[in-house]
Design a protein around this motif. Structure first.
Motif, PDB file in Angstrom:
ATOM      1  N   PHE A 289       0.804  -1.213   0.000  1.00 16.42           N
ATOM      2  CA  PHE A 289       0.000   0.000   0.000  1.00 16.42           C
ATOM      3  C   PHE A 289       0.843   1.271   0.000  1.00 16.42           C
ATOM      4  O   PHE A 289       0.310   2.354   0.143  1.00 16.42           O
ATOM      5  CB  PHE A 289      -0.922   0.021   1.233  1.00 16.42           C
ATOM      6  CG  PHE A 289      -1.878  -1.135   1.271  1.00 16.42           C
ATOM      7  CD1 PHE A 289      -3.089  -1.062   0.607  1.00 16.42           C
ATOM      8  CD2 PHE A 289      -1.569  -2.280   1.969  1.00 16.42           C
ATOM      9  CE1 PHE A 289      -3.978  -2.113   0.637  1.00 16.42           C
ATOM     10  CE2 PHE A 289      -2.455  -3.344   2.004  1.00 16.42           C
ATOM     11  CZ  PHE A 289      -3.658  -3.257   1.334  1.00 16.42           C
TER      12      PHE A 289
ATOM     13  N   GLY B  80      -7.435  -7.755   2.570  1.00 20.89           N
ATOM     14  CA  GLY B  80      -8.363  -7.023   3.426  1.00 20.89           C
ATOM     15  C   GLY B  80      -8.259  -7.391   4.890  1.00 20.89           C
ATOM     16  O   GLY B  80      -8.634  -6.599   5.759  1.00 20.89           O
TER      17      GLY B  80
ATOM     18  N   THR C 110      -4.791  -4.205   6.917  1.00 21.80           N
ATOM     19  CA  THR C 110      -5.705  -3.237   7.530  1.00 21.80           C
ATOM     20  C   THR C 110      -5.898  -3.531   9.017  1.00 21.80           C
ATOM     21  O   THR C 110      -5.902  -2.612   9.845  1.00 21.80           O
ATOM     22  CB  THR C 110      -7.061  -3.251   6.819  1.00 21.80           C
ATOM     23  OG1 THR C 110      -7.555  -4.593   6.764  1.00 21.80           O
ATOM     24  CG2 THR C 110      -6.930  -2.719   5.411  1.00 21.80           C
TER      25      THR C 110
ATOM     26  N   VAL D   9      -7.865   2.636   6.421  1.00 19.86           N
ATOM     27  CA  VAL D   9      -8.033   2.725   4.970  1.00 19.86           C
ATOM     28  C   VAL D   9      -8.444   4.154   4.641  1.00 19.86           C
ATOM     29  O   VAL D   9      -9.531   4.595   4.990  1.00 19.86           O
ATOM     30  CB  VAL D   9      -9.089   1.728   4.456  1.00 19.86           C
ATOM     31  CG1 VAL D   9      -9.219   1.835   2.935  1.00 19.86           C
ATOM     32  CG2 VAL D   9      -8.724   0.302   4.851  1.00 19.86           C
TER      33      VAL D   9
ATOM     34  N   CYS E  56     -16.740  -4.300   2.734  1.00 14.84           N
ATOM     35  CA  CYS E  56     -15.799  -5.388   3.013  1.00 14.84           C
ATOM     36  C   CYS E  56     -16.532  -6.633   3.498  1.00 14.84           C
ATOM     37  O   CYS E  56     -17.274  -6.586   4.482  1.00 14.84           O
ATOM     38  CB  CYS E  56     -14.789  -4.933   4.065  1.00 14.84           C
ATOM     39  SG  CYS E  56     -13.654  -6.231   4.583  1.00 14.84           S
TER      40      CYS E  56
ATOM     41  N   VAL F  13      -3.344   2.528   3.024  1.00 16.97           N
ATOM     42  CA  VAL F  13      -3.597   2.064   4.391  1.00 16.97           C
ATOM     43  C   VAL F  13      -2.576   2.714   5.305  1.00 16.97           C
ATOM     44  O   VAL F  13      -1.372   2.462   5.189  1.00 16.97           O
ATOM     45  CB  VAL F  13      -3.525   0.529   4.488  1.00 16.97           C
ATOM     46  CG1 VAL F  13      -3.721   0.082   5.938  1.00 16.97           C
ATOM     47  CG2 VAL F  13      -4.580  -0.111   3.604  1.00 16.97           C
TER      48      VAL F  13
END
Length: 414
Positions: free
Chosen positions: A186, A250, A254, A298, A362, A403
């Motif tokens: 990220f 995900g 995160t 996020v 999500c 992130v």
């Protein structure tokens, strides 16, 4: 300029720059856990502001909660499939960007239907014992390496990595290699130039895992083996491996950022820390919901492209305009929170956008909540006198990333 030529030119403009221009970086920057001043200042111009123009295509930034929620829910007016703009699809399968976040109907529904049954309340309840075990092992490791440890390394990353590997059914022998492949996905300091290569490593690893399981089923009971058994005739290795990669993506980075940044916030909030030690479920839920709003690692949702002319807030967007929703900004909207810059679990409100909203919310949101509740309560009870072991001014947070996170969090166990 024809549509196809404009698309090709825009893709070049988006992907060829080695650095994101300074004037448009602010949605991806933070001041500690807070939005940078420029993001907050942008509210003077409204909930929807122009961010940049690329070859005639306008990019807009949304910071208001109500407008953000409306955009995220409106899949009729906005498309998520922007792969033609930010990634070459002539790459090898593992190098192509995509996943649920960049897929529109009907493909999105077809792919999401594979994952949804594995994230029901009943299936998640079966994971509680695994989460408890991973958390306790991490706490034991902290105690063994104390009295001062890096919470990011020993807890923030260890817990979600263990949980996600258990969920996927990752063989123990492969976990160290998988961990190495999962870093830096990220980081946008070089305009994301390394993200595609880094992502390809973990994605290819999971594609190969699916292929091996298809040839000779041998994995521990987990998501990969179940997907192959239940859907192997309907989906190829790339599709199932991509879904597994999305779950990893995900559920690992995160949650790792959320645990580390959340602990940092909690160590400055003695009342909330005491609430976690008591462990009353309704009180713990309020702490977790407020952390999701306040920290929201996020920073922006997947980009949306206007399918037709549409009004967003007080702006009229043209077909082809791109919309970035600032989840950070939405969580700190003063129109929704009387004192948005204050961490206050007693005023926690439902409806967080930390997991997105609408069709692309999500799929693992409830698993993430379970993980946060379990890990933070156990941490507060095992180390009730936990304190920060450095000056907060010395902490290094990510400079420019989708992130947000903190690189190290030295703590005294007490």
């Amino acid at each position: 300029m024809t549509t196809s030529f404009r698309t090709r030119a825009l893709r070049v403009a988006v992907t060829s720059s080695r650095r994101i221009p300074a004037r448009v970086r602010y949605p991806l920057q933070r001041d500690g856990v807070d939005p940078v001043a420029r993001l907050e200042a942008s509210r003077v111009s409204g909930d929807v502001v122009p961010l940049v123009r690329l070859l005639g295509v306008r990019v807009w930034l949304v910071t208001g909660y109500d407008v953000a929620r409306a955009v995220l829910a409106d899949s009729d007016s906005f498309a998520n499939d922007v792969r033609g703009l930010i990634g070459r699809q002539d790459r090898a399968p593992a190098e192509r960007i995509g996943g649920l976040g960049m897929t529109d109907q009907p493909d999105h529904g077809r792919l999401r239907s594979v994952l949804t049954p594995y994230f029901t309340r009943r299936r998640l309840a079966d994971l509680q014992a695994d989460i408890d075990r991973v958390v306790e092992a991490a706490l034991d490791d902290m105690a063994a390496h104390g009295p001062e440890v890096d919470l990011v390394r020993r807890f923030g990353f260890t817990v979600p990595f263990g949980v996600i590997c258990d969920l996927l059914g990752m063989p123990e022998v492969d976990r160290d290699e998988f961990r190495r492949r999962g870093a830096a996905r990220f980081d946008l300091r070089d305009a994301g130039a390394g993200i595609f290569d880094t992502a390809a490593g973990t994605r290819q690893y999971l594609i190969d895992l699916v292929a091996a399981e298809r040839r000779a089923p041998h994995l521990p009971e987990g998501l990969v083996s179940r997907m192959v058994a239940d859907h192997g005739d309907e989906f190829d290795d790339v599709e199932l491996g991509g879904l597994a990669d999305g779950v990893f993506l995900g559920g690992y980075e995160t949650s790792a950022s959320m645990l580390s940044l959340g602990t940092y916030v909690l160590l400055q909030s003695p009342d909330a820390w005491a609430t976690l030690r008591r462990g009353e479920p309704h009180e713990v839920d309020r702490v977790v919901e407020e952390l999701l709003r306040f920290v929201c690692p996020v920073q922006v949702a997947f980009p949306r492209v206007a399918r037709h002319e549409v009004t967003v807030g007080d702006r009229v967007l043209r077909k082809g305009d791109i919309v970035l929703v600032s989840l950070t900004g939405a969580g700190r909207d003063p129109a929704r929170h009387a004192d948005p810059a204050r961490f206050d679990p007693t005023s926690a409100a439902p409806g967080t956008l930390a997991f997105g909203h609408g069709l692309h919310r999500c799929v693992g949101a409830e698993l993430a909540r379970m993980e946060l509740r379990t890990a933070l309560v156990a941490l507060a009870r095992r180390f009730p006198d936990l304190t920060l072991a450095c000056d907060p001014a010395d902490l290094r947070f990510t400079e420019l990333a989708i992130v947000h996170g903190v690189e190290r969090l030295p703590v005294h166990l007490g």
